[in-house]
Design an enzyme around this catalytic site. Sequence first.
Site, mmCIF file in Angstrom:
data_model
loop_
_atom_site.group_PDB
_atom_site.id
_atom_site.type_symbol
_atom_site.label_atom_id
_atom_site.label_comp_id
_atom_site.label_asym_id
_atom_site.label_seq_id
_atom_site.Cartn_x
_atom_site.Cartn_y
_atom_site.Cartn_z
ATOM 1 N N GLU A 159 -4.875 2.359 -4.044
ATOM 2 C CA GLU A 159 -3.418 2.497 -4.008
ATOM 3 C C GLU A 159 -2.750 1.207 -3.547
ATOM 4 O O GLU A 159 -1.591 1.192 -3.165
ATOM 5 C CB GLU A 159 -3.006 3.655 -3.087
ATOM 6 C CG GLU A 159 -3.292 3.454 -1.622
ATOM 7 C CD GLU A 159 -4.678 3.932 -1.180
ATOM 8 O OE1 GLU A 159 -4.854 4.160 0.017
ATOM 9 O OE2 GLU A 159 -5.565 4.075 -2.042
ATOM 10 N N ASP A 187 0.861 -1.179 0.000
ATOM 11 C CA ASP A 187 0.000 0.000 0.000
ATOM 12 C C ASP A 187 0.902 1.236 0.000
ATOM 13 O O ASP A 187 1.880 1.307 0.764
ATOM 14 C CB ASP A 187 -0.900 -0.015 1.242
ATOM 15 C CG ASP A 187 -1.904 1.119 1.230
ATOM 16 O OD1 ASP A 187 -3.033 0.891 0.802
ATOM 17 O OD2 ASP A 187 -1.537 2.241 1.670
ATOM 18 N N ILE A 188 0.608 2.202 -0.847
ATOM 19 C CA ILE A 188 1.412 3.438 -0.907
ATOM 20 C C ILE A 188 1.143 4.261 0.354
ATOM 21 O O ILE A 188 -0.011 4.542 0.701
ATOM 22 C CB ILE A 188 1.063 4.250 -2.160
ATOM 23 C CG1 ILE A 188 1.373 3.437 -3.424
ATOM 24 C CG2 ILE A 188 1.831 5.567 -2.180
ATOM 25 C CD1 ILE A 188 0.966 4.120 -4.715
#
Length: 369
Positions: free
Chosen positions: A289, A245-246
């Site tokens: 994301e 996950d960003i």
Amino acid sequence: MQKTTPTFEQQLHFETQQYLAKGCRWLSVLSFILAVVIGITRLLNIPELNFTFTLISILPLALVSLYGAMRDFSLPSSQKINDYGRFYRYILALILCWITVCNWLILSAPFAQGKVESILHLMMFALSIAFFPVRRLLLFAVLIMSTYMASVRIFFFADELFFPIMKMLSFLGIVISGQQVIEKWFRKSIFKDVENQRLVNELNQLALTDSLTKLSNRRYFDAMLTKEIQHCERSGSAMSIILMDIDFFKKLNDYSGHQRGDECLIELAKLLKHQIKRPRDVCARYGGEEFIVLLPETDIAGAVEVANNIKLRLNQLAFQHPDSLVSEYVTVSQGAAQWQPGINAEQLIKQADDKLYEVKATTRNNIAY
């Protein structure tokens, strides 16, 4: 992931091979039946015929026809697009056998001209249907038969030259005109098939690909994960996944705008494509994301090594994140999990998601497994 669509030339070659193979087969069956019928009929109608001479005249045609009916002509002798040598050789042998039979009919009965011409007309008609996709092969076969028919009229029955030659040329003209018309239909039909295949493949690709990053989407990943788990259950091999996950992606969108956020997703997708290169590996966009990586034949140690490489390469990419709380550049939090016997796809993803949550709840820009 994407199924390759054959080009028009490839599909035309394939369909032509298949059609010619079927044409040779039913032409062989027709020739075999006619050879047997002609031989039996002549022996019954003309008892004084020499049985041995009749058998010698008919047997080559029957054997060549039987060979053609049993052979698989669809197997190419080479990969060249226009290599039809096996058809030329077989048809030449079949035509020579038919000429032998016609000569025998003329020699055994003085008034067999009409029957010989009927047989030749039938065979030329059959050849025209069997070989229309390849004009050279068609003309090769029909020209030999029509030349022989004209020669029979001229030399055996002392006809004047004009009528036999005009008949031969007229027949060739009709055959060529008909072949051109049918060939256009044949090519159009194949072109439509290729286009349909291309459109179907494109639709399937769109259904399984994320439109922004061009990675696989969640639907495709879930299908491949299920398939790999089934493979692991059979083989007992290892398999791992990485869910990432960003970090603070919403802050990046809010600070720099959604266009900058999209650029970030695209750059991360390119990075993953360069890192995940094995044929069975899959990297996909799993959510907004979130990205996920499937690593068949890989234990948890291998998955952690891949995750560290992704972290390192992302740091080298140095994609600016002015509002991140952990770095001036874009970073990702990662959770890795290895498949164990007895767990399904949902449980495996939950394990990776739990590890990802641990990282996000504590350090960020790290890996948990």
